[in-house]
Design a protein around this motif. Sequence first.
Motif, PDB file in Angstrom:
ATOM      1  N   ILE A 114      11.894  -8.355  -2.823  1.00 34.07           N
ATOM      2  CA  ILE A 114      13.135  -7.846  -3.418  1.00 34.07           C
ATOM      3  C   ILE A 114      13.219  -6.370  -3.049  1.00 34.07           C
ATOM      4  O   ILE A 114      12.315  -5.596  -3.364  1.00 34.07           O
ATOM      5  CB  ILE A 114      13.137  -8.032  -4.946  1.00 34.07           C
ATOM      6  CG1 ILE A 114      13.111  -9.530  -5.287  1.00 34.07           C
ATOM      7  CG2 ILE A 114      14.337  -7.342  -5.574  1.00 34.07           C
ATOM      8  CD1 ILE A 114      12.934  -9.811  -6.776  1.00 34.07           C
ATOM      9  N   GLU A 115      14.269  -6.006  -2.348  1.00 35.23           N
ATOM     10  CA  GLU A 115      14.390  -4.652  -1.780  1.00 35.23           C
ATOM     11  C   GLU A 115      15.637  -3.995  -2.358  1.00 35.23           C
ATOM     12  O   GLU A 115      16.748  -4.489  -2.169  1.00 35.23           O
ATOM     13  CB  GLU A 115      14.508  -4.760  -0.261  1.00 35.23           C
ATOM     14  CG  GLU A 115      14.478  -3.472   0.490  1.00 35.23           C
ATOM     15  CD  GLU A 115      13.064  -2.897   0.614  1.00 35.23           C
ATOM     16  OE1 GLU A 115      12.857  -1.783   0.104  1.00 35.23           O
ATOM     17  OE2 GLU A 115      12.191  -3.560   1.220  1.00 35.23           O
ATOM     18  N   VAL A 116      15.466  -2.884  -3.063  1.00 38.37           N
ATOM     19  CA  VAL A 116      16.591  -2.264  -3.762  1.00 38.37           C
ATOM     20  C   VAL A 116      16.681  -0.777  -3.428  1.00 38.37           C
ATOM     21  O   VAL A 116      15.671  -0.070  -3.410  1.00 38.37           O
ATOM     22  CB  VAL A 116      16.458  -2.450  -5.293  1.00 38.37           C
ATOM     23  CG1 VAL A 116      17.730  -2.001  -5.995  1.00 38.37           C
ATOM     24  CG2 VAL A 116      16.171  -3.905  -5.637  1.00 38.37           C
ATOM     25  N   GLY A 117      17.876  -0.316  -3.150  1.00 29.47           N
ATOM     26  CA  GLY A 117      18.080   1.097  -2.857  1.00 29.47           C
ATOM     27  C   GLY A 117      19.562   1.429  -2.812  1.00 29.47           C
ATOM     28  O   GLY A 117      20.400   0.534  -2.934  1.00 29.47           O
ATOM     29  N   PRO A 118      19.920   2.709  -2.693  1.00 25.42           N
ATOM     30  CA  PRO A 118      19.024   3.816  -2.372  1.00 25.42           C
ATOM     31  C   PRO A 118      18.422   4.470  -3.616  1.00 25.42           C
ATOM     32  O   PRO A 118      19.107   4.662  -4.622  1.00 25.42           O
ATOM     33  CB  PRO A 118      19.966   4.818  -1.687  1.00 25.42           C
ATOM     34  CG  PRO A 118      21.287   4.606  -2.365  1.00 25.42           C
ATOM     35  CD  PRO A 118      21.331   3.135  -2.699  1.00 25.42           C
ATOM     36  N   SER A 177      20.513   2.534   1.786  1.00 23.92           N
ATOM     37  CA  SER A 177      21.510   1.937   0.892  1.00 23.92           C
ATOM     38  C   SER A 177      21.535   0.428   1.082  1.00 23.92           C
ATOM     39  O   SER A 177      22.565  -0.164   1.407  1.00 23.92           O
ATOM     40  CB  SER A 177      22.885   2.546   1.177  1.00 23.92           C
ATOM     41  OG  SER A 177      22.871   3.931   0.899  1.00 23.92           O
ATOM     42  N   MET A 178      20.386  -0.198   0.837  1.00 18.24           N
ATOM     43  CA  MET A 178      20.274  -1.645   1.019  1.00 18.24           C
ATOM     44  C   MET A 178      20.897  -2.405  -0.143  1.00 18.24           C
ATOM     45  O   MET A 178      21.041  -3.630  -0.073  1.00 18.24           O
ATOM     46  CB  MET A 178      18.806  -2.039   1.175  1.00 18.24           C
ATOM     47  CG  MET A 178      18.190  -1.595   2.494  1.00 18.24           C
ATOM     48  SD  MET A 178      18.778  -2.584   3.901  1.00 18.24           S
ATOM     49  CE  MET A 178      17.763  -4.059   3.720  1.00 18.24           C
ATOM     50  N   ASP A 221       7.410  -9.626  -3.985  1.00 12.83           N
ATOM     51  CA  ASP A 221       6.973  -8.263  -3.673  1.00 12.83           C
ATOM     52  C   ASP A 221       8.142  -7.315  -3.941  1.00 12.83           C
ATOM     53  O   ASP A 221       9.169  -7.375  -3.259  1.00 12.83           O
ATOM     54  CB  ASP A 221       6.539  -8.226  -2.194  1.00 12.83           C
ATOM     55  CG  ASP A 221       5.811  -6.949  -1.831  1.00 12.83           C
ATOM     56  OD1 ASP A 221       5.469  -6.173  -2.744  1.00 12.83           O
ATOM     57  OD2 ASP A 221       5.588  -6.726  -0.621  1.00 12.83           O
ATOM     58  N   LEU A 222       7.987  -6.444  -4.945  1.00 11.80           N
ATOM     59  CA  LEU A 222       9.086  -5.561  -5.363  1.00 11.80           C
ATOM     60  C   LEU A 222       9.034  -4.245  -4.593  1.00 11.80           C
ATOM     61  O   LEU A 222       8.026  -3.540  -4.634  1.00 11.80           O
ATOM     62  CB  LEU A 222       9.001  -5.280  -6.868  1.00 11.80           C
ATOM     63  CG  LEU A 222       8.931  -6.499  -7.790  1.00 11.80           C
ATOM     64  CD1 LEU A 222       8.934  -6.048  -9.255  1.00 11.80           C
ATOM     65  CD2 LEU A 222      10.091  -7.441  -7.525  1.00 11.80           C
ATOM     66  N   HIS A 223      10.118  -3.925  -3.917  1.00 11.67           N
ATOM     67  CA  HIS A 223      10.199  -2.697  -3.125  1.00 11.67           C
ATOM     68  C   HIS A 223      11.445  -1.906  -3.485  1.00 11.67           C
ATOM     69  O   HIS A 223      12.474  -2.482  -3.828  1.00 11.67           O
ATOM     70  CB  HIS A 223      10.283  -3.032  -1.627  1.00 11.67           C
ATOM     71  CG  HIS A 223       8.980  -3.396  -1.013  1.00 11.67           C
ATOM     72  ND1 HIS A 223       8.400  -2.671  -0.008  1.00 11.67           N
ATOM     73  CD2 HIS A 223       8.130  -4.418  -1.277  1.00 11.67           C
ATOM     74  CE1 HIS A 223       7.250  -3.227   0.332  1.00 11.67           C
ATOM     75  NE2 HIS A 223       7.058  -4.293  -0.412  1.00 11.67           N
ATOM     76  N   SER A 224      11.337  -0.589  -3.343  1.00 10.55           N
ATOM     77  CA  SER A 224      12.541   0.235  -3.349  1.00 10.55           C
ATOM     78  C   SER A 224      12.635   0.920  -1.993  1.00 10.55           C
ATOM     79  O   SER A 224      11.662   0.989  -1.242  1.00 10.55           O
ATOM     80  CB  SER A 224      12.499   1.281  -4.466  1.00 10.55           C
ATOM     81  OG  SER A 224      11.563   2.294  -4.169  1.00 10.55           O
ATOM     82  N   THR A 225      13.827   1.413  -1.682  1.00 11.80           N
ATOM     83  CA  THR A 225      14.055   2.040  -0.380  1.00 11.80           C
ATOM     84  C   THR A 225      15.007   3.215  -0.536  1.00 11.80           C
ATOM     85  O   THR A 225      15.857   3.214  -1.441  1.00 11.80           O
ATOM     86  CB  THR A 225      14.634   1.021   0.627  1.00 11.80           C
ATOM     87  OG1 THR A 225      15.061   1.711   1.808  1.00 11.80           O
ATOM     88  CG2 THR A 225      15.835   0.280   0.054  1.00 11.80           C
ATOM     89  N   LEU A 266      17.356  -7.979 -12.317  1.00  7.41           N
ATOM     90  CA  LEU A 266      18.309  -9.063 -12.071  1.00  7.41           C
ATOM     91  C   LEU A 266      17.804  -9.988 -10.964  1.00  7.41           C
ATOM     92  O   LEU A 266      17.805 -11.224 -11.110  1.00  7.41           O
ATOM     93  CB  LEU A 266      19.652  -8.439 -11.666  1.00  7.41           C
ATOM     94  CG  LEU A 266      20.904  -9.306 -11.697  1.00  7.41           C
ATOM     95  CD1 LEU A 266      21.223  -9.721 -13.120  1.00  7.41           C
ATOM     96  CD2 LEU A 266      22.080  -8.535 -11.094  1.00  7.41           C
ATOM     97  N   ALA A 267      17.362  -9.399  -9.867  1.00  4.80           N
ATOM     98  CA  ALA A 267      16.884 -10.216  -8.740  1.00  4.80           C
ATOM     99  C   ALA A 267      15.597 -10.942  -9.115  1.00  4.80           C
ATOM    100  O   ALA A 267      15.422 -12.128  -8.800  1.00  4.80           O
ATOM    101  CB  ALA A 267      16.670  -9.328  -7.511  1.00  4.80           C
ATOM    102  N   LEU A 268      14.700 -10.231  -9.795  1.00  2.98           N
ATOM    103  CA  LEU A 268      13.424 -10.845 -10.177  1.00  2.98           C
ATOM    104  C   LEU A 268      13.651 -12.047 -11.087  1.00  2.98           C
ATOM    105  O   LEU A 268      13.053 -13.122 -10.898  1.00  2.98           O
ATOM    106  CB  LEU A 268      12.553  -9.788 -10.875  1.00  2.98           C
ATOM    107  CG  LEU A 268      11.231 -10.263 -11.465  1.00  2.98           C
ATOM    108  CD1 LEU A 268      10.356 -10.894 -10.394  1.00  2.98           C
ATOM    109  CD2 LEU A 268      10.497  -9.090 -12.122  1.00  2.98           C
TER     110      LEU A 268
END
Lengths: 281, 281
Positions: free
Chosen positions: B138-142, B86-87, B79-83, B158-160
């Motif tokens: 996968i949680e990427v931010g900010p 500053s994760m 499950d691809l997420h953005s936030t 990269l994470a995927l």
Amino acid sequence: MIQTHGCEVLPVIGNPDAYAEGCRYLDRDLNRSFRPDLLQQVGAEQIPSSKLDREVQRAFDLVSRYGIGGIDACGVVIDLHSTTSSMGNSLVVYGRRPADLALAALVQGRLGLPIYLHEADQAQQGFLVESWPCGLVIEVGPVPQMVRHHKILTQTRLALEAVLEACSDALAGRARYPRQLVVHRHLGSLDLPRSQSGSPDAFLHPLRQGSDWQPLRDGDPLFLKADGSCIAYEGADGLVPLFINEAAYAEKSIALSLTLRECWPLSLEWTEAFQAQLSAG
Amino acid sequence: MIQTHGCEVLPVIGNPDAYAEGCRYLDRDLNRSFRPDLLQQVGAEQIPSSKLDREVQRAFDLVSRYGIGGIDACGVVIDLHSTTSSMGNSLVVYGRRPADLALAALVQGRLGLPIYLHEADQAQQGFLVESWPCGLVIEVGPVPQMVRHHKILTQTRLALEAVLEACSDALAGRARYPRQLVVHRHLGSLDLPRSQSGSPDAFLHPLRQGSDWQPLRDGDPLFLKADGSCIAYEGADGLVPLFINEAAYAEKSIALSLTLRECWPLSLEWTEAFQAQLSAG
């Protein structure tokens, strides 16, 4: 918590219904809904209520109450905006109304804020500020929508207080104007490259992300395609990109806007118009 | 453009209707809508369609098609997420399902990504990943919502690709696991201070903004009130704040979550469960 410098201030949330929903707007962009033709149609009840966009109704209500002749009429409007672009702390002025230019010059003279002068774009019309006799936008970023960030709050307060102080000083006849006004005049906007289906097939080049206010040179990278190839800027040296990768502009097909930096000598016409507006208001 | 390492991948946009509207969701948060009780009610047609949240229907449709027994059944969900927080580039795991922990360990061993282990929070239930036998976020931010940012895209890819490689390696029996898994285990969340009317009367302290993954000490500043006074953290030294100032969590009364960093030795139970899941899928 705001130093008003003696000005009477009426704080209003522009689009409270959209804010409650966590969206920029419900039916259409409120800050493109202040078109005279639309407002006139609402006033003449020419639009059936079932077809009336909620933002057009809101624009009409705001102008009716706070505009010229309203029960809470305001002579000057200050429209507070945030942006996902790296605009820093900046001002937006619409067209070349003399009183606006005087106000912007005072704030720029005090804080050095850069000014985006938006004009003559047929695709972007109906800004809130234009429905008041004098005013400007305070535009601060980068910050995500719906996030309260200490730096953005501080910058906004700084600019807001400078605008109020400028009004106070001008009304009292003690305004000290700079010799010139530096503007970044809107020339047009660039869209992301798109595939035949209409969806973007590139994103902003890493070197452009966050580089608002930094002049472009012919050949500078603009966009990066998924295959790694680069699309370069082709145009005059020195044009200045603004509102780079602003979230709310993607739907308007604006990846960035191009501006020309110009220095305009201060005009007596501006300061007199501003003074007259403040005295009338 | 994605190196799939031989895995069969079915890309799906989680909430296309909300995406088209530029909102996180239409009726309710999709990633809290995968509660077994809700999904069961939809399946049993116990909810009249007029009262059925669109996200609950979407959750049901996704599980029906891509979940166990569906026509496009997937054994692993990513499950691809953005936030807006500053994760950085990080993983979120729900609970302690052995196969999830094995997958997370492989990715952490390869890329060093930090892991937020979410569990046992009665106020936050019904995450998408939990409706599949194995998976993670996968949680990427900010990054602001609705903005495509080159760095976020690169980190996500990269994470995927690391997750896909982990699946491929494990299925082929060539996975090389690290000796331990480092997790940041969810303990609870803190809300902004609020006035009696319920609206926030403070914002995140400048020292906390962007300081995700950095341990707190008793007395560290947390929030700043409009009058300039500071509200400090009162609690155990060493707890690690995550999802600081995430835009979508404000409505959930979450200003940040508190976690405890723990090192868990790798378990044979995890790797066997992961292997079994991949072989079954």
